[in-house]
Design an enzyme around this catalytic site. Structure first.
Site, PDB file in Angstrom:
ATOM      1  N   ASP A  84       1.086  -1.311   0.047  1.00  0.00           N
ATOM      2  CA  ASP A  84       0.591   0.479  -0.033  1.00  0.00           C
ATOM      3  C   ASP A  84       0.511   1.329  -0.205  1.00  0.00           C
ATOM      4  OD1 ASP A  84      -2.972   1.192   0.654  1.00  0.00           O
ATOM      5  OD2 ASP A  84      -1.697   2.061   2.143  1.00  0.00           O
TER       6      ASP A  84
ATOM      7  N   TYR B 164       2.291  10.843   0.212  1.00  0.00           N
ATOM      8  CA  TYR B 164       3.629   9.901   1.063  1.00  0.00           C
ATOM      9  C   TYR B 164       5.051  10.179   0.671  1.00  0.00           C
ATOM     10  CZ  TYR B 164       0.161   6.041   2.713  1.00  0.00           C
ATOM     11  OH  TYR B 164      -0.720   5.740   3.305  1.00  0.00           O
TER      12      TYR B 164
ATOM     13  N   GLN C 175     -10.352   0.900   3.398  1.00  0.00           N
ATOM     14  CA  GLN C 175      -9.371   1.420   4.108  1.00  0.00           C
ATOM     15  C   GLN C 175      -9.040   1.938   5.837  1.00  0.00           C
ATOM     16  OE1 GLN C 175      -4.619   2.845   4.250  1.00  0.00           O
ATOM     17  NE2 GLN C 175      -5.228   1.718   2.779  1.00  0.00           N
TER      18      GLN C 175
ATOM     19  N   TYR D 244      -5.351  -0.148   8.368  1.00  0.00           N
ATOM     20  CA  TYR D 244      -4.030   1.374   8.844  1.00  0.00           C
ATOM     21  C   TYR D 244      -3.454   1.465  10.107  1.00  0.00           C
ATOM     22  CZ  TYR D 244      -6.486   5.609   9.189  1.00  0.00           C
ATOM     23  OH  TYR D 244      -7.295   6.544   8.862  1.00  0.00           O
TER      24      TYR D 244
ATOM     25  N   LEU E 176      -0.736  -1.369  14.409  1.00  0.00           N
ATOM     26  CA  LEU E 176       0.015  -1.377  15.802  1.00  0.00           C
ATOM     27  C   LEU E 176      -0.199  -0.247  15.889  1.00  0.00           C
ATOM     28  CD1 LEU E 176       3.326  -3.529  14.017  1.00  0.00           C
ATOM     29  CD2 LEU E 176       1.634  -4.248  15.656  1.00  0.00           C
TER      30      LEU E 176
ATOM     31  N   ARG F   1       0.348   3.433  15.311  1.00  0.00           N
ATOM     32  CA  ARG F   1       1.696   3.739  14.954  1.00  0.00           C
ATOM     33  C   ARG F   1       2.986   3.787  15.784  1.00  0.00           C
ATOM     34  NH1 ARG F   1      -2.697   6.256  13.948  1.00  0.00           N
ATOM     35  NH2 ARG F   1      -3.305   7.999  12.338  1.00  0.00           N
TER      36      ARG F   1
HETATM   37  N1  LIG Z   1      -5.598   5.752   4.124  1.00  0.00           N
HETATM   38  C1  LIG Z   1      -4.780   6.410   5.554  1.00  0.00           C
HETATM   39  O1  LIG Z   1      -5.441   7.567   5.408  1.00  0.00           O
HETATM   40  C2  LIG Z   1      -4.212   6.304   6.206  1.00  0.00           C
HETATM   41  C3  LIG Z   1      -3.230   6.941   7.717  1.00  0.00           C
HETATM   42  C4  LIG Z   1      -2.486   6.546   7.303  1.00  0.00           C
HETATM   43  C5  LIG Z   1      -1.749   4.763   7.712  1.00  0.00           C
HETATM   44  N2  LIG Z   1      -2.012   4.468   6.260  1.00  0.00           N
HETATM   45  C6  LIG Z   1      -1.365   3.264   5.617  1.00  0.00           C
HETATM   46  O2  LIG Z   1      -1.040   2.743   6.947  1.00  0.00           O
HETATM   47  C7  LIG Z   1       0.335   1.953   7.005  1.00  0.00           C
HETATM   48  C8  LIG Z   1       0.845   1.906   8.556  1.00  0.00           C
HETATM   49  O3  LIG Z   1       0.694   2.938   9.317  1.00  0.00           O
HETATM   50  P1  LIG Z   1       1.078   3.498  10.111  1.00  0.00           P
HETATM   51  O4  LIG Z   1       2.503   3.701   9.912  1.00  0.00           O
HETATM   52  O5  LIG Z   1       0.446   5.110  10.694  1.00  0.00           O
HETATM   53  O6  LIG Z   1       1.183   2.909  11.690  1.00  0.00           O
HETATM   54  P2  LIG Z   1       1.838   1.452  12.111  1.00  0.00           P
HETATM   55  O7  LIG Z   1       2.180   0.744  10.625  1.00  0.00           O
HETATM   56  O8  LIG Z   1       0.433   0.801  12.620  1.00  0.00           O
HETATM   57  O9  LIG Z   1       3.168   1.813  13.032  1.00  0.00           O
HETATM   58  C9  LIG Z   1       4.014   2.052  12.485  1.00  0.00           C
HETATM   59  C10 LIG Z   1       5.302   2.251  13.027  1.00  0.00           C
HETATM   60  O10 LIG Z   1       4.773   1.001  13.850  1.00  0.00           O
HETATM   61  C11 LIG Z   1       6.750   0.316  14.036  1.00  0.00           C
HETATM   62  N3  LIG Z   1       6.625  -1.196  14.013  1.00  0.00           N
HETATM   63  C12 LIG Z   1       6.413  -2.234  12.803  1.00  0.00           C
HETATM   64  N4  LIG Z   1       6.443  -2.878  12.900  1.00  0.00           N
HETATM   65  C13 LIG Z   1       6.866  -3.286  14.649  1.00  0.00           C
HETATM   66  C14 LIG Z   1       7.328  -4.286  15.592  1.00  0.00           C
HETATM   67  N5  LIG Z   1       6.653  -5.669  14.919  1.00  0.00           N
HETATM   68  N6  LIG Z   1       7.356  -3.574  16.249  1.00  0.00           N
HETATM   69  C15 LIG Z   1       7.350  -2.516  17.389  1.00  0.00           C
HETATM   70  N7  LIG Z   1       7.539  -1.623  15.893  1.00  0.00           N
HETATM   71  C16 LIG Z   1       6.838  -2.392  14.977  1.00  0.00           C
HETATM   72  C17 LIG Z   1       7.425   1.126  12.799  1.00  0.00           C
HETATM   73  O11 LIG Z   1       8.404   1.375  13.442  1.00  0.00           O
HETATM   74  P3  LIG Z   1      10.599   1.099  12.950  1.00  0.00           P
HETATM   75  O12 LIG Z   1       9.729   1.806  11.193  1.00  0.00           O
HETATM   76  O13 LIG Z   1      11.186   1.576  13.358  1.00  0.00           O
HETATM   77  O14 LIG Z   1       9.955  -0.517  12.588  1.00  0.00           O
HETATM   78  C18 LIG Z   1       6.604   2.394  12.939  1.00  0.00           C
HETATM   79  O15 LIG Z   1       7.056   4.116  13.755  1.00  0.00           O
HETATM   80  C19 LIG Z   1       1.063   3.154   6.391  1.00  0.00           C
HETATM   81  O16 LIG Z   1       2.465   3.215   5.550  1.00  0.00           O
HETATM   82  C20 LIG Z   1      -0.156   3.758   5.274  1.00  0.00           C
HETATM   83  O17 LIG Z   1       0.539   2.408   4.079  1.00  0.00           O
HETATM   84  C21 LIG Z   1      -3.279   5.021   5.704  1.00  0.00           C
END
Ligand SMILES: NC(=O)c1ccc[n+]([C@@H]2O[C@H](COP(=O)([O-])OP(=O)(O)OC[C@H]3O[C@@H](n4cnc5c(N)ncnc54)[C@H](OP(=O)(O)O)[C@@H]3O)[C@@H](O)[C@H]2O)c1
Length: 371
Positions: free
Chosen positions: A51, A56, A167, A195, A198, A200
């Site tokens: 995704d 981004y 999503q 999304y 975790l 964030r």
């Molecule tokens: N449609 C929308 O409006 C929308 C909004 C927000 C997000 N998104 C999508 O959803 C994806 C994920 O969301 P997100 O980045 O907001 O939140 P997330 O995936 O819940 O959290 C990402 C964070 O978790 C850490 N992490 C990842 N794997 C881990 C693990 N196994 N243990 C501990 N920490 C871990 C990462 O740190 P490190 O990098 O240091 O590992 C990063 O800081 C985005 O990349 C995007 O594609 C969509």
């Protein structure tokens, strides 16, 4: 890896996908390089669902993916988005051309509307998306961040197979979607793409919940993140898209499906690790600016919308007046007080609520760091 069918299509996607959100201000060449190698490693571990979005890293995420997918494009199911300011027929076409060019591909498997834009008629947007499908540039369509009422309306306007996914944010802390989106998706065979699974990277809201989660994780010899990802993906239409640029964590996330969680532990997680939901009057909320993102500080500024946020606070206020509120804002207690709060997330939703209902009517909020 566990695979699930994307909506009513014949496409199989990994229950653990790869989110590729990057914040431009924080990113460096090194982060982009790491993202490229984590994506390729994730694909080798079976995470075929990817995704991204034009916004981004201001296009950098799609550029990095274009490099990472060189020679292996056919092994993945690629999802990108179109930003709210580009939801006219011409805007969709232009945005798609740019995405295809950055991603170095000739088609997008799932094109999602990133946020609604009430200034552009939704029927025009849907015609624009259908045109992309007819031209073979897009295979299926998805929605992000629409309210349940809007989603149901769009569902009626599109052929059932075309709308493959919604999503939405879904994690242990914010389980708002269980009320409406989850039953709708189950009934209509639409995939839920969760999304921020975790939360964030915070995973839970406070130390007490962290201790409970760690207790459950050690029982299964798993990590807290693996427990949360397993809990989410146990639900039929749900796939998750955690984001990381750390190769160990890609592996950790990919390996979060090879065990089951007992019912009593699920109950414990759901009861003790959920976000604390509270109705809080806007007059008790300080609009702080420690997130690195700009905020409106007064009602006048919000009405003026000089930052040109889409949807604008006024647009969202109309939706709220019609009883359609997307999701709770995020707060944390201000100091040791349980009566004053700081706004962590939901800046536009906060001001939209104030425009719709004034400063006294309590608004739904999730509270972080509540011990
Ligand atoms: N449609 C929308 O409006 C929308 C909004 C927000 C997000 N998104 C999508 O959803 C994806 C994920 O969301 P997100 O980045 O907001 O939140 P997330 O995936 O819940 O959290 C990402 C964070 O978790 C850490 N992490 C990842 N794997 C881990 C693990 N196994 N243990 C501990 N920490 C871990 C990462 O740190 P490190 O990098 O240091 O590992 C990063 O800081 C985005 O990349 C995007 O594609 C969509």
């Amino acid at each position: 890896m566990l695979f699930k069918t994307l909506g009513q299509t014949d496409i199989e996607i990994s229950a653990i996908g790869q989110g590729c959100g990057i914040h431009h201000s924080l990113s460096t060449r090194e982060v982009y390089r790491q993202l490229e190698s984590t994506i390729r490693a994730g694909i080798d571990m079976g995470m075929n669902f990817i995704d991204t979005a034009p916004v981004y890293g201001d296009g950098e995420s799609e550029i990095v993916l274009g490099k990472a997918l060189k020679g292996i494009r056919d092994r993945v199911v690629l999802a990108t988005k179109v930003s709210p300011e580009n939801l006219s027929i011409q805007g969709i076409e232009d945005s798609m051309k740019m995405s295809l060019c950055r991603l170095k591909t000739d088609r997008i498997d799932l094109l999602q509307i990133h946020w609604p834009n009430p200034q552009i008629p939704i029927l025009e947007t849907l015609r624009g998306l259908e045109k992309m499908v007819q031209e073979g540039l897009v295979r299926y369509v998805g929605l992000c961040n629409f309210s349940i009422k809007e989603t149901q309306y769009i569902q009626q306007q599109l052929s059932p197979k075309l709308l493959a996914s919604v999503q939405v944010e879904y994690n242990l802390f914010d389980r708002s979607i269980e009320r409406d989106f989850l039953p709708l998706a189950q009934k209509s065979d639409i995939s839920i793409i969760a999304y921020s699974p975790l939360h964030r990277g915070r995973i839970v809201a406070n130390q007490k919940q962290w201790a409970i989660l760690q207790g459950i994780a050690s029982k299964y010899q798993k990590t807290p993140a693996q427990i949360v990802l397993r809990w989410l993906t146990k639900q039929q239409p749900v796939v998750v898209i955690p984001n990381t640029t750390n190769i160990q964590r890609v592996k950790e996330n990919a390996e979060s499906l090879n065990f089951d969680i007992e019912e009593e532990d699920i109950r414990c997680l759901e009861q003790k690790c959920r976000g604390h939901l509270l109705d809080v009057p806007p007059s008790s909320i300080q609009v702080a600016d420690d997130s690195g993102r700009s905020v409106y500080r007064t009602l006048g500024e919000a009405m003026e919308n000089a930052m040109k946020c889409v949807p604008s606070p006024q647009d969202l206020a109309k939706q709220i007046e019609n009883g359609d509120f997307l999701k709770p804002v995020r707060l944390r207690p201000a100091g040791s007080s349980r009566e004053k709060f700081e706004l962590l997330e939901g800046r536009i939703r906060y001001w939209a609520w104030v425009i719709a209902h004034g400063f006294d009517k309590p608004l739904p909020a999730l509270i972080e760091d509540y011990s």
